[in-house]
Scaffold this motif. Structure first.
Motif, short mmCIF file in Angstrom:
data_model
loop_
_atom_site.label_atom_id
_atom_site.label_comp_id
_atom_site.label_asym_id
_atom_site.label_seq_id
_atom_site.Cartn_x
_atom_site.Cartn_y
_atom_site.Cartn_z
N UNK A 34 -24.64 -23.31 -7.43
CA UNK A 34 -23.99 -22.68 -6.35
C UNK A 34 -24.13 -21.23 -6.70
N UNK A 35 -24.10 -20.77 -7.71
CA UNK A 35 -24.25 -19.14 -8.15
C UNK A 35 -25.40 -18.65 -7.60
N UNK A 36 -26.59 -19.45 -7.72
CA UNK A 36 -27.69 -19.10 -7.23
C UNK A 36 -27.93 -19.08 -5.66
N UNK A 37 -27.31 -20.25 -4.97
CA UNK A 37 -27.63 -20.15 -3.58
C UNK A 37 -26.55 -19.28 -3.12
N UNK A 38 -25.51 -18.94 -3.61
CA UNK A 38 -24.83 -17.66 -3.10
C UNK A 38 -25.32 -16.31 -3.21
N UNK A 39 -26.17 -16.32 -4.64
CA UNK A 39 -26.70 -15.00 -4.49
C UNK A 39 -27.80 -14.83 -3.49
N UNK A 40 -28.62 -15.62 -3.33
CA UNK A 40 -29.76 -15.61 -2.50
C UNK A 40 -29.47 -15.61 -1.11
N UNK A 41 -28.28 -16.10 -0.65
CA UNK A 41 -28.15 -16.14 0.56
C UNK A 41 -27.57 -14.55 1.05
N UNK A 62 -18.05 -24.44 -0.99
CA UNK A 62 -18.99 -23.66 -0.39
C UNK A 62 -19.13 -23.59 1.19
N UNK A 63 -18.99 -22.39 1.64
CA UNK A 63 -18.59 -22.20 3.03
C UNK A 63 -20.10 -21.56 3.67
N UNK A 64 -20.33 -22.08 4.81
CA UNK A 64 -21.63 -21.31 5.46
C UNK A 64 -21.22 -21.33 6.98
N UNK A 65 -21.43 -20.56 7.75
CA UNK A 65 -21.40 -20.33 9.23
C UNK A 65 -20.02 -19.78 9.67
N UNK A 66 -20.06 -19.09 10.76
CA UNK A 66 -18.96 -18.70 11.47
C UNK A 66 -18.30 -19.33 12.73
N UNK A 67 -18.94 -20.37 13.03
CA UNK A 67 -18.42 -20.78 14.27
C UNK A 67 -17.05 -21.34 14.27
N UNK A 68 -16.67 -21.84 15.73
CA UNK A 68 -15.30 -22.30 16.06
C UNK A 68 -15.30 -23.71 15.66
N UNK A 69 -16.30 -24.40 15.57
CA UNK A 69 -16.32 -25.98 15.48
C UNK A 69 -16.48 -26.10 13.74
N UNK A 80 -19.16 -41.74 -10.24
CA UNK A 80 -20.63 -42.69 -10.27
C UNK A 80 -21.39 -42.79 -9.15
N UNK A 81 -21.25 -41.87 -7.99
CA UNK A 81 -21.63 -41.78 -6.66
C UNK A 81 -21.99 -40.40 -6.76
N UNK A 82 -23.47 -40.43 -6.88
CA UNK A 82 -23.80 -38.70 -7.05
C UNK A 82 -24.81 -38.18 -6.12
N UNK A 83 -25.45 -39.14 -5.39
CA UNK A 83 -26.55 -38.54 -4.35
C UNK A 83 -25.82 -37.72 -3.12
N UNK A 84 -24.60 -37.73 -3.07
CA UNK A 84 -24.03 -36.68 -2.02
C UNK A 84 -24.18 -35.26 -2.36
N UNK A 85 -23.94 -35.11 -3.82
CA UNK A 85 -23.85 -33.75 -4.32
C UNK A 85 -25.27 -33.01 -4.38
N UNK A 86 -26.06 -33.97 -4.74
CA UNK A 86 -27.56 -33.26 -4.47
C UNK A 86 -27.93 -33.13 -3.17
N UNK A 87 -27.70 -33.81 -2.16
CA UNK A 87 -27.85 -33.44 -0.57
C UNK A 87 -27.04 -32.52 -0.22
N UNK A 88 -25.76 -32.10 -0.62
CA UNK A 88 -25.16 -30.78 -0.10
C UNK A 88 -25.53 -29.73 -0.75
N UNK A 89 -26.10 -29.74 -1.96
CA UNK A 89 -26.96 -28.56 -2.52
C UNK A 89 -27.96 -28.02 -1.52
N UNK A 90 -29.04 -29.30 -1.30
CA UNK A 90 -30.15 -28.98 -0.47
C UNK A 90 -29.98 -28.44 0.84
#
Length: 379
Positions: A34-41, A62-69, A80-90
């Protein structure tokens, strides 16, 4: 700007099955990413601490975008349900990029990701949090005479984890459609078809993020919850399910079956939820003869107001459940790459179709054509 502090001292946790999970993202890696993504963005992604887990770990948005939706997505409410975390970072990396599509999406949509909702459970590789009933009574003295809630486990082994030694709550049964609910002893121990109580700090954090978005935008248009399930088959086939989808978590408040939720009828939009699910399904079907097409419809006819999905659906959000096959105790990190990509592709389709409005042109009845989940192969 959040403070990425060193992890606080917590109760000892050990992994409790033979499957490796080292390929997934742990809490320290989440902080670093998260720190790396925030800095590089360069400000495109804004990371914040939304709350703290029972053991004191930060729960991030982690928030991205400025739209109204507004689209809110959370992952790993079960550790024990971990794939979503990787997907969200990607997806954060993609959506914060300089492509024309990413820029257009950011203009139309505000996305808020909660990539590790239950960091204590994630670190211990278990479903439940680490709070005891005594901890709850300490926070809410009015519950001293109540029976522990039905979603509290303090005996035996479940999903290969010893809750007799380390009790805890299934946080995803601790939500209540009344977002201002205050716990009352008369509402315990409750049941699966009754609302939860917001007694865990993890559910409180999710609720607080949701309410803050309501205050800012008037409504949270879409809520997506990323989960795992057991090992199933696409009904009528011998194909193992890659992931299941669902739009239905409580009976429609405008029907006799859902009359007890009548006060929420004006907010509930089942057709929009079905359209969102169809968007994800159609995208995954577009990959032809591959495991990406092995998508099923999760069990229907549910009445689970204590889930985040049930609660937020009643509060006006279009809702989508992702249930990826195999929790860590049954699959470990096997097939991780494909399962993560399935979540990414389905979720990207939802985001893109909301951003450009095309989701509104989908036929909600196509949801009913998605094949059901089966516990056994056809042959």
């Amino acid at each position: 700007m959040p403070v990425y502090a060193a992890e606080t001292e917590t109760r000892p946790a050990t992994h409790h099955h033979d499957y490796s999970i080292s390929g997934f993202v742990d809490y320290a890696e989440l902080q670093k990413s998260l720190k790396q993504i925030e800095a590089s963005s360069k400000g495109t992604v804004q990371v914040a601490v939304a709350g703290k887990s029972f053991e004191g770990r930060d729960i991030y948005t982690a928030r991205v975008g400025t739209g109204e939706k507004v689209i809110l997505v959370q992952s790993e409410i079960h550790g024990n349900e971990k794939t979503g975390t990787v997907a969200l970072l990607n997806l954060l990396k993609t959506l914060s990029g300089n492509s024309a599509q990413a820029k257009q999406i950011r203009e139309e949509v505000t996305l808020v990701f909660m990539p590790m909702m239950n960091p204590d459970a994630s670190e211990a590789d278990k479903r439940r949090n680490s709070m005891t009933w005594a901890d709850v009574v300490e926070d809410y003295p009015q519950l001293a005479g109540a029976k522990p809630s039905w979603n509290y486990l303090d005996r035996g082994v479940s999903q290969s984890y010893n809750y007799g030694a380390n009790p805890g709550f299934d946080v995803n049964r601790d939500f209540n459609p009344d977002l201002d609910y205050v716990p009352e002893a008369s509402d315990f121990p409750g049941a699966s078809n009754l609302p939860g109580w917001f007694i865990t700090p993890e559910s409180q954090t999710s609720r607080d993020v949701y309410k803050s978005l309501q205050d800012e935008f008037g409504n949270v248009d879409v809520f997506v919850d990323l989960h795992h399930q057991g090992m199933y088959y696409v009904a009528g086939t011998n194909d193992p399910v890659t992931l299941s989808l669902s739009a239905q978590f409580v009976p429609d408040p405008s029907t006799p079956e859902g009359a007890k939720y009548g006060e929420y009828a004006a907010n509930y939009n089942y057709d929009f939820s079905r359209q969102l699910n169809v968007a994800a399904y159609n995208e995954l079907q577009s990959y032809g003869n591959s495991k990406f097409t092995n998508i099923s419809l999760y069990s229907q006819g549910l009445d689970l107001p204590g889930t985040a999905l049930g609660t937020y659906a009643l509060n006006g959000s279009g809702t989508v459940l992702f249930e990826v096959k195999g929790q860590t105790q049954s699959l470990g990190q096997k097939e991780k790459g494909q399962l993560v990509k399935s979540v990414e592709r389905g979720l990207s389709a939802i985001v893109e179709s909301v951003a450009d409005g095309s989701v509104e042109n989908l036929n909600p009845e196509d949801y009913e054509k998605i094949p059901l989940t089966s516990s056994r192969p056809a042959n």
